[in-house]
Structure formats: structure tokens, C-alpha cells
Design a protein around this motif. Structure first.
Motif, mmCIF file in Angstrom:
data_model
loop_
_atom_site.group_PDB
_atom_site.id
_atom_site.type_symbol
_atom_site.label_atom_id
_atom_site.label_comp_id
_atom_site.label_asym_id
_atom_site.label_seq_id
_atom_site.Cartn_x
_atom_site.Cartn_y
_atom_site.Cartn_z
ATOM 1 N N GLU A 31 0.714 -1.207 -0.045
ATOM 2 C CA GLU A 31 -0.011 -0.095 0.084
ATOM 3 C C GLU A 31 0.733 1.276 -0.120
ATOM 4 O O GLU A 31 0.477 2.384 -0.500
ATOM 5 C CB GLU A 31 -0.886 -0.111 1.177
ATOM 6 C CG GLU A 31 -0.187 -0.073 2.452
ATOM 7 C CD GLU A 31 -1.383 0.171 3.467
ATOM 8 O OE1 GLU A 31 -1.093 0.372 4.706
ATOM 9 O OE2 GLU A 31 -2.414 -0.478 3.613
ATOM 10 N N THR A 53 -9.332 -1.879 -3.765
ATOM 11 C CA THR A 53 -9.413 -0.416 -3.487
ATOM 12 C C THR A 53 -8.914 0.397 -4.418
ATOM 13 O O THR A 53 -9.390 1.559 -5.028
ATOM 14 C CB THR A 53 -8.939 -0.334 -2.262
ATOM 15 O OG1 THR A 53 -9.688 -0.916 -1.075
ATOM 16 C CG2 THR A 53 -9.011 1.107 -1.419
ATOM 17 N N ALA A 64 -2.884 6.738 -4.259
ATOM 18 C CA ALA A 64 -2.372 7.338 -2.923
ATOM 19 C C ALA A 64 -3.374 7.877 -2.152
ATOM 20 O O ALA A 64 -3.235 7.605 -0.875
ATOM 21 C CB ALA A 64 -1.082 8.180 -3.333
ATOM 22 N N ARG A 65 -4.417 8.608 -2.600
ATOM 23 C CA ARG A 65 -5.255 9.067 -1.907
ATOM 24 C C ARG A 65 -6.011 8.073 -0.972
ATOM 25 O O ARG A 65 -6.690 8.055 -0.064
ATOM 26 C CB ARG A 65 -5.944 9.962 -2.496
ATOM 27 C CG ARG A 65 -5.763 11.330 -3.017
ATOM 28 C CD ARG A 65 -6.599 12.301 -3.716
ATOM 29 N NE ARG A 65 -7.314 11.968 -4.835
ATOM 30 C CZ ARG A 65 -6.758 12.251 -5.916
ATOM 31 N NH1 ARG A 65 -5.458 12.877 -6.163
ATOM 32 N NH2 ARG A 65 -7.294 11.621 -7.220
ATOM 33 N N ALA A 66 -6.466 7.193 -1.959
ATOM 34 C CA ALA A 66 -7.475 6.031 -1.409
ATOM 35 C C ALA A 66 -6.650 5.176 -0.508
ATOM 36 O O ALA A 66 -7.340 4.752 0.472
ATOM 37 C CB ALA A 66 -7.835 4.945 -2.627
ATOM 38 N N LEU A 67 -5.348 5.051 -0.632
ATOM 39 C CA LEU A 67 -4.656 3.945 0.441
ATOM 40 C C LEU A 67 -3.929 4.888 1.555
ATOM 41 O O LEU A 67 -3.326 4.246 2.276
ATOM 42 C CB LEU A 67 -3.670 3.259 -0.353
ATOM 43 C CG LEU A 67 -4.170 2.227 -1.273
ATOM 44 C CD1 LEU A 67 -3.122 1.411 -2.186
ATOM 45 C CD2 LEU A 67 -5.317 1.425 -0.934
ATOM 46 N N ARG A 68 -3.832 6.092 1.241
ATOM 47 C CA ARG A 68 -3.352 7.280 2.195
ATOM 48 C C ARG A 68 -1.776 6.657 2.113
ATOM 49 O O ARG A 68 -1.043 6.766 3.319
ATOM 50 C CB ARG A 68 -3.669 7.171 3.447
ATOM 51 C CG ARG A 68 -5.138 7.582 3.567
ATOM 52 C CD ARG A 68 -5.937 7.551 5.099
ATOM 53 N NE ARG A 68 -7.048 7.731 4.984
ATOM 54 C CZ ARG A 68 -7.840 7.829 6.110
ATOM 55 N NH1 ARG A 68 -7.325 7.635 7.285
ATOM 56 N NH2 ARG A 68 -9.367 8.366 6.057
ATOM 57 N N SER A 69 -1.178 6.491 0.808
ATOM 58 C CA SER A 69 0.356 6.345 0.662
ATOM 59 C C SER A 69 1.143 6.929 -0.064
ATOM 60 O O SER A 69 0.600 8.052 -0.439
ATOM 61 C CB SER A 69 0.193 4.873 0.150
ATOM 62 O OG SER A 69 -0.045 4.825 -1.213
ATOM 63 N N GLU A 70 2.198 6.883 -0.296
ATOM 64 C CA GLU A 70 3.028 7.639 -1.322
ATOM 65 C C GLU A 70 2.804 7.471 -2.606
ATOM 66 O O GLU A 70 2.161 6.261 -3.003
ATOM 67 C CB GLU A 70 4.512 7.166 -0.935
ATOM 68 C CG GLU A 70 5.029 7.596 0.582
ATOM 69 C CD GLU A 70 4.940 8.952 0.787
ATOM 70 O OE1 GLU A 70 4.872 9.969 -0.141
ATOM 71 O OE2 GLU A 70 5.022 9.280 1.971
ATOM 72 N N ARG A 71 2.733 8.523 -3.411
ATOM 73 C CA ARG A 71 2.609 8.413 -4.787
ATOM 74 C C ARG A 71 3.275 7.254 -5.701
ATOM 75 O O ARG A 71 2.982 6.753 -6.357
ATOM 76 C CB ARG A 71 2.595 9.607 -5.329
ATOM 77 C CG ARG A 71 2.038 9.535 -7.096
ATOM 78 C CD ARG A 71 2.099 10.939 -7.719
ATOM 79 N NE ARG A 71 3.373 11.459 -7.630
ATOM 80 C CZ ARG A 71 4.053 12.500 -8.411
ATOM 81 N NH1 ARG A 71 3.214 13.248 -9.169
ATOM 82 N NH2 ARG A 71 4.913 13.142 -8.215
#
Length: 304
Positions: free
Chosen positions: A196, A248, A285-292
Motif C-alpha cells: 500500500e 480499493t 495514493a489518496r485511497a490508500l493514504r500512501s506515497e505516490r
């Protein structure tokens, strides 16, 4: 079972001993199918006498495929292996038995036995023939991994690709079956490694397997990946984390309009493709709140 997945041979007057042998083995894969010791001994004697040497593999494909579509395909495959027939029909699969693969507890498993657990797992999911056939082939490149590297299997995909091609040509399978088998060879382990915190890599994976253009094929790949995960000891009842992760990510990317980005870069298809990948990476990244991007992707982007 869809007839489109078969290439039935023309009707012939004579049925070969190989066809009869595979038909008997395939019957064992049914809910009440068994092949007793006396019959297995007879089949082994036929194999030892060379009854399969001149067999046309395409002739036995309908019966072999029928066995794969039954409740427990591994029973057919065990009969073929124990009688020596698997060495003639699928020597690439037969070669996987006795080869170790990293696992959790125990630390290694036998790859041949693992593939048979996988094919039974996809059968329990009522998967179509293409998935069941791919379940046998995606690890073929691991049969001759350098002993000093075991239980790791470096570059097995490169070794496996020509073997998968050869098996598909031998049985005369359809393009649909062949394409999924090759996709599984390339992508099963990559799906397992999806993380993620690597949104850019996830977006690239979804594009590479054409999850947007061929969602049904992607769903079949994910079924196979989940069954591979669950076939390892101790994982049968554990959730497969990559399934939710990629679902997701795929849903997040569906909100992006490729046509609009192509219009913005009408004179530069490569720029349009890069913009689409960037947009999908940002959505993931927005959906998983991760780095791009992961570190390697950042380095590649900087090099460009």
C-alpha cells in the motif's frame, strides 16, 4: 463448461490407449471417482510398455480438461503421476515435484504438491478452465533453479515462459487459455508483493495487466493469486490482503477519465500515457493514504 475453451479433435474411429488412460484418471477427479490399486498397476504397465510414446497430446486434451473441471483435479493428476503418465503428458509439471519453495511453517513446501493444492483451491471457487490450467503452469520455471539458490528461484519467469508456450502448443489450447497462463506466470508473485505504500507501482501493475480494459481476466488472475496464497500451510483461513488492496486501488482509478487526459495531450501519446499513470497513482495514493511512488519509481522518474 464453455465449449469455446476446447479444441476437440475430429471424430476418429480408434481411441488411443493414452486417451483411455487419461479418461480413467479424469474420472478419479469426480466426487465419487476412484482408481483402485489393480487399475493403477495396469495403467503403470501400459505407460512402462510405451503406450504413450506415439500419443498425440491434442487427442487427450478434452479428457484432461474435463478432469480439470471436476471437483478435485488433483486426484487425476496424482493418478497420472503415480502411474508415470505425467512424465509424458506434462513433464514440465512432473519436474516440479521434489523442488522446494519458501513458505511460512514449515519453512519450505514441495512445489509440485503445492500446484496440486492450488488447482483444487481454484476448483472450489468454481473457476473456469483457463484459471485451472494456469494454476498448473505459473511455476514451471522453478524446476531447474540453481541448487545454490534454493529455496529461492531467481529469474524463473524467463525460464518458465517458453515452457508455458510449449505446453499450450502441445495441447492446442485456445488463445484465452494461453494468455491467462502467461499472465499468471509473469504476475502472480508481483501481485503478492504489492504494498500500500507503493501507489505508483500499484497503478503500474493495474495498467500492465490491463485491469481496466479486461476486468474479467483481472478477476481471474486475482482468484489464482488468492488460491496460491491459501494453498500454503497455515493460510487456508487467512484473508488474502492483496485482494482488498488492489480492489480499493482499482475502484479509485475508475474515477479518472482517460479520454480527457488524451485530449489534453492529443499531440503526444507518450505524454498522455504518463499523465494517465500519474493521475491513477495519485488516486491510489489518496485511497490508500500512501506515497505516490516507491523509491525505485522516484529514481526512474528523476533519471528521465
Amino acid at each position: 463448461m464453455s465449449d469455446s475453451l476446447y479444441r476437440n479433435p475430429l471424430a476418429r474411429i480408434v481411441t488411443s490407449p493414452g486417451e483411455i488412460l487419461v479418461r480413467v484418471a479424469a474420472a478419479a477427479a469426480g466426487p465419487t471417482g476412484e482408481v483402485d490399486a489393480e487399475m493403477r498397476a495396469l495403467m503403470a504397465r501400459q505407460v512402462a510398455a510405451g503406450e504413450l510414446l506415439d500419443m498425440n497430446p491434442a487427442w487427450i486434451w478434452p479428457d484432461f480438461a474435463a478432469g480439470l473441471m471436476r471437483d478435485a483435479p488433483s486426484k487425476m493428476l496424482w493418478v497420472l503421476r503415480e502411474t508415470g503418465a505425467l512424465r509424458y503428458l506434462l513433464p514440465e509439471l512432473d519436474a516440479l515435484f521434489g523442488v522446494p519453495q519458501s513458505a511460512d511453517d514449515p519453512p519450505t513446501v514441495d512445489i509440485g504438491e503445492h500446484q496440486l493444492r492450488v488447482v483444487d483451491a481454484v476448483a472450489r471457487q468454481h473457476a473456469p478452465l483457463a484459471v485451472r490450467f494456469a494454476a498448473l503452469l505459473y511455476n514451471l520455471g522453478k524446476a531447474d533453479s540453481p541448487p545454490e539458490h534454493l529455496p529461492s528461484h531467481y529469474r524463473h519467469m524467463e525460464r518458465g515462459a517458453p515452457r508455458v508456450e510449449a505446453v499450450c502448443a502441445r495441447f492446442g489450447v485456445t488463445a484465452e487459455v494461453r494468455e491467462l497462463a502467461l499472465l499468471a506466470l509473469r504476475e502472480v508473485e508481483r501481485v503478492h508483493r504489492a504494498a500500500e505504500m507503493r501507489a505508483g507501482s500499484i497503478a503500474a501493475l493495474l495498467e500492465r495487466v490491463d485491469a481496466f480494459g479486461q476486468p474479467e481476466r483481472f478477476a481471474r488472475l486475482m482468484t489464482l493469486c488468492a488460491c496460491d496464497f491459501h494453498a500454503f500451510p497455515g493460510r487456508a483461513t487467512r484473508p488474502y490482503p492483496k485482494a482488498r488492496l488492489l480492489a480499493t486501488a482499482l475502484e479509485a482509478c475508475r474515477g479518472i477519465d482517460p479520454a480527457a487526459l488524451q485530449e489534453d495531450h492529443a499531440d503526444d501519446p507518450e505524454a498522455a500515457a504518463q499523465a494517465l499513470l500519474e493521475a491513477r497513482a495519485m488516486a491510489v495514493a489518496r485511497a490508500l493514504r500512501s506515497e505516490r511512488w516507491d523509491d525505485s519509481a522516484q529514481e526512474e522518474a528523476a533519471a528521465d
